[in-house]
Design an enzyme around this catalytic site. Structure first.
Site, PDB file in Angstrom:
ATOM      1  N   LEU A  69      -3.423   6.826  -3.435  1.00 25.20           N
ATOM      2  CA  LEU A  69      -3.250   5.383  -3.265  1.00 25.20           C
ATOM      3  C   LEU A  69      -2.694   4.828  -4.564  1.00 25.20           C
ATOM      4  CD1 LEU A  69      -6.468   3.900  -1.536  1.00 25.20           C
ATOM      5  CD2 LEU A  69      -4.236   4.300  -0.507  1.00 25.20           C
ATOM      6  N   ASP A  70      -1.903   3.746  -4.458  1.00 27.59           N
ATOM      7  CA  ASP A  70      -1.454   3.072  -5.672  1.00 27.59           C
ATOM      8  C   ASP A  70      -2.663   2.571  -6.452  1.00 27.59           C
ATOM      9  OD1 ASP A  70       1.170   3.466  -4.919  1.00 27.59           O
ATOM     10  OD2 ASP A  70       1.411   1.465  -4.064  1.00 27.59           O
ATOM     11  N   ARG A  71      -2.481   2.442  -7.744  1.00 30.71           N
ATOM     12  CA  ARG A  71      -3.576   2.005  -8.617  1.00 30.71           C
ATOM     13  C   ARG A  71      -4.167   0.669  -8.170  1.00 30.71           C
ATOM     14  NH1 ARG A  71      -3.047   0.994 -15.191  1.00 30.71           N
ATOM     15  NH2 ARG A  71      -5.212   0.333 -15.534  1.00 30.71           N
ATOM     16  N   THR A 131      -4.054  -0.712  -5.201  1.00 29.64           N
ATOM     17  CA  THR A 131      -4.499  -0.730  -3.805  1.00 29.64           C
ATOM     18  C   THR A 131      -5.927  -0.206  -3.742  1.00 29.64           C
ATOM     19  OG1 THR A 131      -2.242  -0.313  -3.038  1.00 29.64           O
ATOM     20  CG2 THR A 131      -4.024   0.117  -1.481  1.00 29.64           C
ATOM     21  N   ARG A 136       4.344  -1.917   1.033  1.00 30.33           N
ATOM     22  CA  ARG A 136       4.746  -3.024   0.160  1.00 30.33           C
ATOM     23  C   ARG A 136       6.220  -3.372   0.354  1.00 30.33           C
ATOM     24  NH1 ARG A 136       2.170  -1.051  -5.546  1.00 30.33           N
ATOM     25  NH2 ARG A 136       3.034  -3.028  -6.275  1.00 30.33           N
TER      26      ARG A 136
END
Length: 353
Positions: free
Chosen positions: A174-176, A178, A276
């Site tokens: 996961l993105d940081r 998120t 996104r």
């Protein structure tokens, strides 16, 4: 009686010889400063590593060692399985005896260890666990792994909190910024199973996102290819581009507020920043997204108390390794996400809608 002295030819200069390598008292070559030498290892392959290729097995055993060195020692016959030479793609069996030759690697600098507080936060965020895997409701702002200036991430915190765990690996990322559900394998067999399930698109991920504007009723999918690129400052970005990789996200509007919509986004493919970029391309960037949201909209979101990227990995649907039991897990919003929704709900009720 005078005697003539014979003319002597000047001695030829000897070429400089390389200085001998420094040796230890035992006569072995000394290890250069900043490096450590690991002696011969004999490793027994367990059931969890059965079927793994030799090169991948060595990469896991010798973390941080360049692939070129690993392939070289295999090619030279220094790696043996049951005393026999092997190739990089040889498959291992449970009970095999693997000889790993002596190797020299760079000494790792001391890393900042995750503190007890952050270990406690991550352990408290584990919402499911069995012998094969665990699932964590990752907080926003914590990367899934260290690197790029970060001393540690989710996986390093878990390993610090569980020093006796033999195996802990991320199944996906996961993105940081998120938040939400992340799967972590506790056995290599579980990692292989879950990653294959992801490739076969048998694991369903559902995200909740607060986006800018009134989501159009007719937009239930975005099918647009995505291309990764770098900004002049080296920052990673993604854009819709015909030369990019095929990407598909389905959307469902859950709630409309004044100026915002809460949507469920389900990525069918798994590209970087997919939700996104697809949301922004549809005309509805995710609130708090400082990469793909315009400055005016970002400032307006901050004005209502928005503090984070409003993207949350809400639910996972998958079957468990070994048992095959069907699972659906859901993760609650954190306070920062929930507070924004409460404010928007109050503002909506204040208008009489």
């Amino acid at each position: 009686m005078s005697r003539k002295l014979a003319n002597k030819k000047p001695a030829k200069a000897r070429p400089d010889r390389a200085a001998p390598s420094p040796r230890t008292e035992g006569g072995e070559k000394a290890v250069p400063r900043g490096e450590v030498r690991q002696g011969v290892q004999w490793v027994t392959v367990d059931e969890d590593n059965e079927g793994q290729r030799v090169d991948n097995f060595l990469l896991a055993q010798l973390r941080g060692l360049p692939k070129s060195i690993i392939y070289r020692v295999v090619r030279k016959g220094e790696v043996r399985v049951n005393k026999g030479r092997v190739k990089p793609d040889t498959r291992l069996k449970a009970g095999d005896q693997v000889r790993i030759p002596p190797v020299t690697r760079k000494e790792k600098p001391d890393q900042v260890a995750p503190g007890s507080r952050v270990q406690g936060v991550i352990e408290a965020a584990v919402i499911f666990e069995n012998e094969q895997m665990l699932v964590v409701n990752k907080p926003s702002g914590i990367a899934v792994h260290g690197g790029s200036g970060l001393s540690f991430g989710l996986i390093e915190v878990l390993r610090s909190a569980r020093p006796t765990a033999k195996f802990l690996e991320l199944v996906h990322r996961l993105d940081r910024d998120t938040s939400g559900l992340v799967m972590v394998a506790k056995k290599r067999s579980a990692l292989r199973y879950l990653q294959d399930e992801l490739r076969q698109k048998r694991i369903r991920k559902h995200y909740h996102a607060l986006v800018v504007g009134d989501w159009q009723a007719g937009v239930d999918r975005v099918d647009a290819p995505l291309l990764r690129y770098e900004m002049p400052n080296g920052e990673r970005r993604v854009r819709v581009d015909e030369t990019g990789k095929a990407s598909l996200t389905t959307f469902r509007c859950l709630r409309r507020y004044q100026g915002y919509s809460l949507v469920e986004a389900s990525p069918i493919t798994g590209r970087t920043h997919q939700i996104r970029v697809h949301s922004a391309w549809a005309g509805h960037p995710i609130a708090g997204d400082d990469k793909y949201m315009d400055d005016v909209s970002l400032k307006a979101f901050r004005a209502i108390g928005g503090q984070r990227l409003m993207l949350h990995a809400r639910a996972l649907e998958f079957t468990l390794p070994v048992s095959g039991e069907a699972m659906r897990l859901e993760a609650p919003y954190d306070d920062a996400f929930n507070d924004v929704l409460i404010k928007l709900e109050a503002r909506l009720k204040g208008t009489g809608q």
